[in-house]
Motif scaffolding. Structure first.
Motif, short mmCIF file in Angstrom:
data_model
loop_
_atom_site.label_atom_id
_atom_site.label_comp_id
_atom_site.label_asym_id
_atom_site.label_seq_id
_atom_site.Cartn_x
_atom_site.Cartn_y
_atom_site.Cartn_z
N PRO A 163 0.81 -1.23 0.00
CA PRO A 163 0.00 0.00 0.00
C PRO A 163 0.84 1.29 0.00
O PRO A 163 0.46 2.28 -0.61
CB PRO A 163 -0.83 -0.12 1.29
CG PRO A 163 -0.93 -1.59 1.53
CD PRO A 163 0.40 -2.14 1.08
N LEU A 164 1.99 1.27 0.67
CA LEU A 164 2.88 2.43 0.65
C LEU A 164 3.42 2.65 -0.76
O LEU A 164 3.42 3.78 -1.25
CB LEU A 164 4.03 2.25 1.64
CG LEU A 164 5.10 3.34 1.63
CD1 LEU A 164 4.49 4.70 1.96
CD2 LEU A 164 6.21 2.97 2.60
N PHE A 184 1.97 1.76 -3.47
CA PHE A 184 0.83 2.27 -4.23
C PHE A 184 0.67 3.78 -4.02
O PHE A 184 0.49 4.53 -4.98
CB PHE A 184 -0.45 1.53 -3.80
CG PHE A 184 -1.71 2.10 -4.38
CD1 PHE A 184 -2.01 1.95 -5.72
CD2 PHE A 184 -2.60 2.81 -3.57
CE1 PHE A 184 -3.18 2.48 -6.26
CE2 PHE A 184 -3.77 3.34 -4.10
CZ PHE A 184 -4.05 3.17 -5.45
N ARG A 185 0.75 4.24 -2.77
CA ARG A 185 0.63 5.68 -2.51
C ARG A 185 1.74 6.47 -3.19
O ARG A 185 1.50 7.53 -3.77
CB ARG A 185 0.62 5.95 -1.00
CG ARG A 185 -0.69 5.62 -0.34
CD ARG A 185 -0.80 6.18 1.07
NE ARG A 185 0.27 5.80 1.97
CZ ARG A 185 0.32 4.66 2.67
NH1 ARG A 185 -0.67 3.79 2.56
NH2 ARG A 185 1.32 4.41 3.48
N TRP A 186 2.96 5.96 -3.12
CA TRP A 186 4.07 6.65 -3.77
C TRP A 186 3.84 6.73 -5.29
O TRP A 186 4.08 7.75 -5.91
CB TRP A 186 5.38 5.94 -3.51
CG TRP A 186 5.95 6.14 -2.14
CD1 TRP A 186 5.64 7.12 -1.23
CD2 TRP A 186 6.95 5.35 -1.53
NE1 TRP A 186 6.40 6.99 -0.10
CE2 TRP A 186 7.21 5.90 -0.25
CE3 TRP A 186 7.66 4.22 -1.92
CZ2 TRP A 186 8.16 5.37 0.61
CZ3 TRP A 186 8.61 3.69 -1.06
CH2 TRP A 186 8.85 4.26 0.19
N THR A 193 1.02 6.53 -6.94
CA THR A 193 -0.23 7.16 -7.40
C THR A 193 -0.53 8.51 -6.75
O THR A 193 -1.41 9.22 -7.25
CB THR A 193 -1.42 6.22 -7.15
OG1 THR A 193 -1.56 5.98 -5.74
CG2 THR A 193 -1.25 4.91 -7.90
N ARG A 194 0.16 8.87 -5.68
CA ARG A 194 -0.14 10.12 -4.97
C ARG A 194 1.12 10.74 -4.35
O ARG A 194 1.15 11.03 -3.16
CB ARG A 194 -1.17 9.88 -3.87
CG ARG A 194 -2.55 9.64 -4.42
CD ARG A 194 -3.54 9.39 -3.31
NE ARG A 194 -3.91 7.98 -3.44
CZ ARG A 194 -4.18 7.17 -2.45
NH1 ARG A 194 -4.13 7.58 -1.24
NH2 ARG A 194 -4.51 5.92 -2.67
N SER A 195 2.15 10.91 -5.15
CA SER A 195 3.38 11.53 -4.64
C SER A 195 3.99 12.39 -5.74
O SER A 195 3.46 12.47 -6.85
CB SER A 195 4.38 10.45 -4.20
OG SER A 195 5.04 9.89 -5.33
N THR A 224 4.43 10.47 -9.02
CA THR A 224 3.28 9.96 -9.78
C THR A 224 3.29 10.34 -11.25
O THR A 224 3.07 9.47 -12.10
CB THR A 224 1.96 10.38 -9.12
OG1 THR A 224 1.94 9.88 -7.78
CG2 THR A 224 0.76 9.85 -9.88
N SER A 263 -6.56 2.06 -9.81
CA SER A 263 -7.09 1.78 -8.48
C SER A 263 -6.13 0.80 -7.80
O SER A 263 -5.26 0.20 -8.43
CB SER A 263 -8.46 1.12 -8.60
OG SER A 263 -8.33 -0.18 -9.17
N TYR A 264 -6.31 0.63 -6.49
CA TYR A 264 -5.47 -0.31 -5.77
C TYR A 264 -5.67 -1.74 -6.28
O TYR A 264 -4.72 -2.51 -6.36
CB TYR A 264 -5.72 -0.23 -4.26
CG TYR A 264 -4.75 -1.04 -3.45
CD1 TYR A 264 -3.38 -0.80 -3.52
CD2 TYR A 264 -5.20 -2.06 -2.62
CE1 TYR A 264 -2.48 -1.55 -2.78
CE2 TYR A 264 -4.30 -2.81 -1.87
CZ TYR A 264 -2.95 -2.56 -1.95
OH TYR A 264 -2.06 -3.30 -1.23
N ALA A 283 10.01 9.12 -3.92
CA ALA A 283 8.66 9.64 -3.68
C ALA A 283 8.58 11.16 -3.53
O ALA A 283 7.59 11.76 -3.95
CB ALA A 283 8.05 8.97 -2.46
#
Length: 164
Positions: free
Chosen positions: A19-20, A22-24, A26-28, A31, A45-46, A100
């Motif tokens: 999940p980390l 994924f965040r990096w 998709t939302r860093s 991205t 999506s995840y 990130a």
């Protein structure tokens, strides 16, 4: 497993850390260089991300298919680097890297992570050649790979996107 570099350490990632990643991705700050407008696609999506990054990248069950490593600077997670499926015919492999946050760019961390992972792949996985496909619009990544010893061998355009 921990691989020691000069500036960073690489530690194998676990499923709990997907999940980390994924965040990096998709939302860093990284991205735009992984998903979105430059690629002509949408941020996944995840559920889709998990299909693109199966369990073996995180659990070590099939190292010949790929593995993710956390990039650590003085114990602080700053990104991820991975290798993908090893081509058994020519012993080659493709790499990906993500730093990130903007504040961690331009300090040599990516270059050191690339050198550290390629050394491991050459010594432990019998890899003979590493390759990278990088967006031409990502000059920092191009420089990091060149500083790590990679050389530009070809360029191509796919769906109006230039790759080096």
């Amino acid at each position: 497993m921990i691989l020691k570099g000069n500036l960073v350490d690489l530690r194998t990632m676990t499923l709990r850390e997907r999940p980390l990643f994924f965040r990096w991705a998709t939302r860093s700050d990284a991205t735009p260089y992984w998903y979105g407008e430059l690629y002509g696609d949408e941020v996944p999506s995840y559920v889709i991300f998990k299909l693109e990054w199966p369990n073996y990248y995180f659990d070590g069950s099939q190292p010949e298919l790929g593995r993710c490593f956390m990039i650590l600077r003085e114990g602080r997670p700053i990104g991820q680097i991975n290798y993908n499926k090893i081509n058994n015919k020519d012993k080659s492999v493709e790499l990906d890297i993500l730093i990130a946050k903007q504040k961690d760019l331009g300090k040599g961390y990516g270059t050191d992570a690339i050198r550290t992972l390629t050394t491991y792949l050459f010594r432990a996985m019998d890899v003979r050649r590493c390759r990278i496909e990088v967006l031409a619009k990502n000059p920092r990544a191009v420089r990091a790979y060149e500083k790590a010893g990679f050389s530009h061998s070809y360029a191509y355009t796919r769906e109006n996107i230039e790759w080096r």
